[in-house]
Scaffold this active site. Structure first.
Site, PDB file in Angstrom:
ATOM      1  N   GLY A  19      46.555  18.303  18.742  1.00 31.58           N
ATOM      2  CA  GLY A  19      46.634  19.702  19.164  1.00 31.58           C
ATOM      3  C   GLY A  19      46.399  20.657  18.012  1.00 31.58           C
ATOM      4  O   GLY A  19      46.836  20.412  16.882  1.00 31.58           O
ATOM      5  N   GLY A  21      47.077  24.031  18.489  1.00 28.87           N
ATOM      6  CA  GLY A  21      47.782  25.265  18.864  1.00 28.87           C
ATOM      7  C   GLY A  21      48.795  25.627  17.784  1.00 28.87           C
ATOM      8  O   GLY A  21      48.639  25.260  16.622  1.00 28.87           O
ATOM      9  N   PHE A  22      49.851  26.303  18.187  1.00 26.77           N
ATOM     10  CA  PHE A  22      50.833  26.753  17.198  1.00 26.77           C
ATOM     11  C   PHE A  22      51.488  25.570  16.498  1.00 26.77           C
ATOM     12  O   PHE A  22      51.625  25.552  15.280  1.00 26.77           O
ATOM     13  CB  PHE A  22      51.885  27.641  17.865  1.00 26.77           C
ATOM     14  CG  PHE A  22      51.373  29.012  18.152  1.00 26.77           C
ATOM     15  CD1 PHE A  22      51.197  29.928  17.125  1.00 26.77           C
ATOM     16  CD2 PHE A  22      51.024  29.403  19.440  1.00 26.77           C
ATOM     17  CE1 PHE A  22      50.721  31.203  17.368  1.00 26.77           C
ATOM     18  CE2 PHE A  22      50.542  30.672  19.705  1.00 26.77           C
ATOM     19  CZ  PHE A  22      50.384  31.575  18.666  1.00 26.77           C
ATOM     20  N   GLY A  23      51.914  24.558  17.264  1.00 30.37           N
ATOM     21  CA  GLY A  23      52.573  23.409  16.654  1.00 30.37           C
ATOM     22  C   GLY A  23      51.616  22.639  15.756  1.00 30.37           C
ATOM     23  O   GLY A  23      51.919  22.355  14.593  1.00 30.37           O
ATOM     24  N   VAL A  87      42.604  13.587  23.660  1.00 26.50           N
ATOM     25  CA  VAL A  87      43.395  12.367  23.494  1.00 26.50           C
ATOM     26  C   VAL A  87      43.732  11.808  24.874  1.00 26.50           C
ATOM     27  O   VAL A  87      44.307  12.491  25.712  1.00 26.50           O
ATOM     28  CB  VAL A  87      44.681  12.646  22.681  1.00 26.50           C
ATOM     29  CG1 VAL A  87      45.576  11.406  22.656  1.00 26.50           C
ATOM     30  CG2 VAL A  87      44.315  13.071  21.269  1.00 26.50           C
ATOM     31  N   GLU A 183      52.016  41.632  31.758  1.00 22.70           N
ATOM     32  CA  GLU A 183      50.984  42.170  30.863  1.00 22.70           C
ATOM     33  C   GLU A 183      49.648  42.273  31.586  1.00 22.70           C
ATOM     34  O   GLU A 183      48.916  43.254  31.466  1.00 22.70           O
ATOM     35  CB  GLU A 183      50.877  41.288  29.611  1.00 22.70           C
ATOM     36  CG  GLU A 183      52.114  41.436  28.755  1.00 22.70           C
ATOM     37  CD  GLU A 183      52.167  40.545  27.517  1.00 22.70           C
ATOM     38  OE1 GLU A 183      52.777  40.950  26.535  1.00 22.70           O
ATOM     39  OE2 GLU A 183      51.621  39.425  27.550  1.00 22.70           O
ATOM     40  N   ASP A 321      55.788  23.271  23.306  1.00 23.07           N
ATOM     41  CA  ASP A 321      55.948  23.397  24.762  1.00 23.07           C
ATOM     42  C   ASP A 321      56.165  22.066  25.474  1.00 23.07           C
ATOM     43  O   ASP A 321      56.536  22.037  26.640  1.00 23.07           O
ATOM     44  CB  ASP A 321      54.680  24.047  25.365  1.00 23.07           C
ATOM     45  CG  ASP A 321      54.664  25.557  25.159  1.00 23.07           C
ATOM     46  OD1 ASP A 321      55.578  26.076  24.489  1.00 23.07           O
ATOM     47  OD2 ASP A 321      53.734  26.211  25.669  1.00 23.07           O
ATOM     48  N   ALA A 332      56.037  30.507  21.004  1.00 25.25           N
ATOM     49  CA  ALA A 332      55.310  30.110  19.804  1.00 25.25           C
ATOM     50  C   ALA A 332      56.244  29.722  18.658  1.00 25.25           C
ATOM     51  O   ALA A 332      56.004  28.733  17.957  1.00 25.25           O
ATOM     52  CB  ALA A 332      54.391  31.253  19.379  1.00 25.25           C
ATOM     53  N   GLN A 333      57.326  30.473  18.477  1.00 27.16           N
ATOM     54  CA  GLN A 333      58.208  30.189  17.338  1.00 27.16           C
ATOM     55  C   GLN A 333      58.875  28.815  17.438  1.00 27.16           C
ATOM     56  O   GLN A 333      59.137  28.176  16.421  1.00 27.16           O
ATOM     57  CB  GLN A 333      59.268  31.288  17.216  1.00 27.16           C
ATOM     58  CG  GLN A 333      58.768  32.524  16.483  1.00 27.16           C
ATOM     59  CD  GLN A 333      58.322  32.221  15.042  1.00 27.16           C
ATOM     60  OE1 GLN A 333      58.855  31.356  14.365  1.00 27.16           O
ATOM     61  NE2 GLN A 333      57.308  32.931  14.599  1.00 27.16           N
TER      62      GLN A 333
HETATM   63  C1  LIG Z   1      49.241  33.729  28.373  1.00 24.11           C
HETATM   64  C2  LIG Z   1      50.345  33.326  27.448  1.00 24.11           C
HETATM   65  C3  LIG Z   1      51.077  34.290  26.768  1.00 24.11           C
HETATM   66  C4  LIG Z   1      52.082  33.922  25.888  1.00 24.11           C
HETATM   67  N1  LIG Z   1      52.766  34.893  25.210  1.00 24.11           N
HETATM   68  C5  LIG Z   1      53.693  34.530  24.294  1.00 24.11           C
HETATM   69  C6  LIG Z   1      54.355  35.511  23.504  1.00 24.11           C
HETATM   70  O1  LIG Z   1      54.120  36.717  23.664  1.00 24.11           O
HETATM   71  N2  LIG Z   1      55.252  35.098  22.567  1.00 24.11           N
HETATM   72  C7  LIG Z   1      55.515  33.767  22.365  1.00 24.11           C
HETATM   73  O2  LIG Z   1      56.303  33.426  21.485  1.00 24.11           O
HETATM   74  N3  LIG Z   1      54.915  32.822  23.103  1.00 24.11           N
HETATM   75  C8  LIG Z   1      54.016  33.161  24.053  1.00 24.11           C
HETATM   76  N4  LIG Z   1      53.391  32.198  24.796  1.00 24.11           N
HETATM   77  C9  LIG Z   1      53.787  30.787  24.625  1.00 24.11           C
HETATM   78  C10 LIG Z   1      53.157  30.170  23.392  1.00 24.11           C
HETATM   79  O3  LIG Z   1      51.780  30.449  23.349  1.00 24.11           O
HETATM   80  C11 LIG Z   1      53.413  28.675  23.437  1.00 24.11           C
HETATM   81  O4  LIG Z   1      54.809  28.481  23.452  1.00 24.11           O
HETATM   82  C12 LIG Z   1      52.806  27.964  22.242  1.00 24.11           C
HETATM   83  O5  LIG Z   1      51.411  28.085  22.277  1.00 24.11           O
HETATM   84  C13 LIG Z   1      53.207  26.500  22.236  1.00 24.11           C
HETATM   85  O6  LIG Z   1      52.603  25.860  21.157  1.00 24.11           O
HETATM   86  P1  LIG Z   1      52.186  24.323  21.260  1.00 24.11           P
HETATM   87  O7  LIG Z   1      51.650  23.952  19.941  1.00 24.11           O
HETATM   88  O8  LIG Z   1      53.298  23.548  21.830  1.00 24.11           O
HETATM   89  O9  LIG Z   1      51.040  24.298  22.351  1.00 24.11           O
HETATM   90  P2  LIG Z   1      49.654  25.059  22.375  1.00 24.11           P
HETATM   91  O10 LIG Z   1      49.655  26.226  21.485  1.00 24.11           O
HETATM   92  O11 LIG Z   1      49.367  25.257  23.817  1.00 24.11           O
HETATM   93  O12 LIG Z   1      48.640  24.010  21.780  1.00 24.11           O
HETATM   94  C14 LIG Z   1      48.319  22.812  22.435  1.00 24.11           C
HETATM   95  C15 LIG Z   1      47.121  22.212  21.762  1.00 24.11           C
HETATM   96  O13 LIG Z   1      46.940  20.892  22.190  1.00 24.11           O
HETATM   97  C16 LIG Z   1      45.600  20.681  22.572  1.00 24.11           C
HETATM   98  N5  LIG Z   1      45.617  19.601  23.556  1.00 24.11           N
HETATM   99  C17 LIG Z   1      46.253  19.545  24.734  1.00 24.11           C
HETATM  100  N6  LIG Z   1      46.074  18.356  25.325  1.00 24.11           N
HETATM  101  C18 LIG Z   1      45.307  17.639  24.486  1.00 24.11           C
HETATM  102  C19 LIG Z   1      44.753  16.328  24.535  1.00 24.11           C
HETATM  103  N7  LIG Z   1      44.986  15.493  25.546  1.00 24.11           N
HETATM  104  N8  LIG Z   1      43.960  15.931  23.523  1.00 24.11           N
HETATM  105  C20 LIG Z   1      43.719  16.751  22.481  1.00 24.11           C
HETATM  106  N9  LIG Z   1      44.214  17.990  22.373  1.00 24.11           N
HETATM  107  C21 LIG Z   1      45.008  18.426  23.364  1.00 24.11           C
HETATM  108  C22 LIG Z   1      45.155  22.031  23.088  1.00 24.11           C
HETATM  109  O14 LIG Z   1      43.747  22.130  23.086  1.00 24.11           O
HETATM  110  C23 LIG Z   1      45.818  22.929  22.068  1.00 24.11           C
HETATM  111  O15 LIG Z   1      45.057  22.976  20.896  1.00 24.11           O
HETATM  112  C24 LIG Z   1      52.382  32.551  25.690  1.00 24.11           C
HETATM  113  C25 LIG Z   1      51.653  31.582  26.382  1.00 24.11           C
HETATM  114  C26 LIG Z   1      50.650  31.954  27.245  1.00 24.11           C
HETATM  115  C27 LIG Z   1      49.862  30.896  27.982  1.00 24.11           C
END
Ligand SMILES: Cc1cc2nc3c(=O)[nH]c(=O)nc-3n(C[C@H](O)[C@H](O)[C@H](O)COP(=O)(O)OP(=O)(O)OC[C@H]3O[C@@H](n4cnc5c(N)ncnc54)[C@H](O)[C@@H]3O)c2cc1C
Length: 487
Positions: A19, A21-23, A87, A183, A321, A332-333
């Protein structure tokens, strides 16, 4: 505890991060100074700042501004490699990750694994709704919604010019009154009632209906009753119809069916719908749970140990998440702090340090915008509304946007939108609206449109001959010369 490669062997400790994303991104960055090789595998080439997706969908920001290339972000981190790949499976015993791109499969081994695959949209068992009411989780979602929203106004203008009814085209329904739904509804209302008001001749965009629906009895439940009520009032002033206790029971191309609390069902004719009502953890949680015996909650989130490791597999960390731990919110945090914690643990183990205390989340507060100059925020016990909350929102989002380039261009776009009411990113193409659905109808998806792995050699000779002939025609001056021969 499992064996940890301490760096004395010729092969460095291999950390695989799933991933971007944020994590994933913050986890990989936190390993910058570690004696490890980091391989990040993600299904997109970008890091996505999800909190601003709604601004891409409503024409304020471009997709590049909220989604910088992960490769570029990590380009100066010598120990990091970025691989595009979806994955498919994780083998906890063999310590390998299997991923694929366009039908090409690869297997990557790991010593430590950081899983941060996030969550997708949940349609509560009605996945068929997705085609008619896209969620808001990816750039594809945001661009498709942008195409649908701006496209609806265009179609309405066409039909209105012929004297036809356009109510179904000028009704926009947002399902889910959490931060994303609020929003989105606020922005569509501003778009219709302010930005577009002079652009059309046959329709009055001010008459567009924006409906925000939720089965729950209040707006923004995680922000508490008081901020929820204040947000509802502000939305209504903006012209959004807020319908609570309203559960969506069916969705089709032209509208949706809603069941109210008293059990009655009614239909809303609306071509443009968006879904912001629920989340479902990445299916990788299930893969991990099946092999480790870890629990899964209703949203598919995996139960992890207090140090974010997978039960029975201390070399596997799961963050963000995807996890169910102490009712942590999906923000995100939680992902950022969890990923930094996991990276610290990996580095500590390599240095022979004692394990850290269990993971503790530090809540920095939450906020949601309602319209320009109006937001709600919670910081500790403080509840802030209006312009001050909006300025806080602006500052926080600017600081957390990845990359200086993106911060500067986002600020410019915000200045244009908030001061003049114009929007710079109103491009909507057929591809945005229809390409994804078309790809989904191919049984093998996009991989059906490329040659099978290993093929292509026959075509090489043909391409070389074409290039040689093109070059000869230019060099000999034969192009455009009238032939001596008669036909
Ligand atoms: C529209 C929206 C608005 C939001 N607003 C806020 C906000 O204002 N404040 C806040 O704190 N949080 C907000 N959030 C929540 C925040 O974005 C998430 O909590 C955060 O992104 C979680 O981080 P993560 O790393 O767990 O997952 P993500 O950031 O979702 O990253 C997941 C990653 O894994 C990858 N991935 C997934 N499955 C696979 C796979 N099988 N193989 C390879 N890669 C894969 C994805 O492509 C991505 O890169 C919001 C979320 C959304 C959808």
């Amino acid at each position: 505890m499992s064996d940890v490669n301490t760096g004395s062997s010729p092969r460095r400790h291999q950390v695989v991060v799933i991933g971007s994303g944020f994590g994933g991104l913050f986890g990989a960055k936190a390993l910058r100074d570690a004696d490890v090789d980091v391989t990040m595998i993600a299904r997109t080439t970008h890091h996505l700042f999800q909190p601003l997706l709604y601004q891409v969908a409503t024409g304020i920001l471009s997709e590049g501004e909220i989604a910088p290339p992960t490769r570029e972000v990590l380009s100066r981190q010598a120990n990091a490699t970025v691989l595009l790949g979806d994955v498919q499976s994780i083998d906890l015993e063999a310590r390998t990750v299997t991923h694929q791109v366009l039908g090409r499969q690869s297997v990557t081994p790991y010593d430590s694994l950081l899983v941060a695959a996030g969550a997708g949209q949940s349609y509560f068992g009605n996945d068929q709704f997705a085609e008619f009411a896209p969620g808001m989780k990816s750039i594809d979602d945001a661009l498709e919604l942008r195409g649908r929203i701006f496209g609806a106004f265009e179609l309405a203008e066409n039909l209105a010019a012929k004297g036809e009814n356009v109510d179904h085209l000028l009704t926009f329904v947002v399902v889910g009154a959490g931060p994303t739904g609020v929003e989105m509804a606020g922005q569509i209302a501003e778009l219709a009632h302010r930005t577009l008001k002079r652009d059309f001749r046959f329709i009055n965009t001010h008459e567009a209906r924006v409906i925000l629906l939720d089965a729950a009895p209040q707006v923004l439940p995680p922000f508490g009753a008081k901020l929820g009520a204040k947000t509802k009032k502000t939305l209504e002033k903006l012209g959004v119809e807020v319908q609570l206790g309203a559960m969506v029971v069916d969705v089709d191309e032209r509208g949706l069916v809603v069941q109210d609390k008293d059990g009655t069902q009614r239909r809303i004719e609306a071509v443009t719908k968006m879904w912001a009502a629920g989340v479902q953890a990445s299916p990788l949680s299930k893969t991990l749970a099946e092999q480790s015996g870890a629990s899964l909650d209703r949203a598919g989130r995996i139960g992890v140990n207090p140090d974010l490791t997978l039960p029975g597999y201390p070399e596997v960390f799961v963050v963000g998440d995807m996890i169910a731990l102490n009712n942590l919110p999906g923000v995100a945090q939680v992902a950022i702090q969890g990923a930094k914690y996991a990276s610290r643990e990996i580095k500590g183990r390599l240095k022979g340090k004692a394990p850290q205390e269990p993971f503790k989340y530090f809540d920095k507060g939450s906020m949601a915008t309602i319209s320009r100059f109006d937001a709600v925020a919670m910081v500790g016990k403080l509840r802030i509304t209006g312009l001050i909350a909006w300025l806080m929102w602006l500052g926080v989002h600017l600081v957390y946007l990845t990359g200086f380039k993106n911060q500067v261009t986002a600020l410019l776009h915000w200045t244009v939108t908030f001061l003049s009411n114009d929007r710079s990113e109103r491009v909507a193409t057929e591809q945005q609206i229809f390409a994804r659905a078309a790809l989904q109808r191919l049984p093998g998806g996009a991989s059906e449109l490329v040659s099978a792995p290993g093929s292509g050699n026959d075509r090489r000779a043909e391409l070389e001959a074409i290039a040689a002939e093109e070059s000869r025609l230019t060099d000999s001056g034969e192009r455009g010369r009238v032939s001596d021969r008669t036909a």
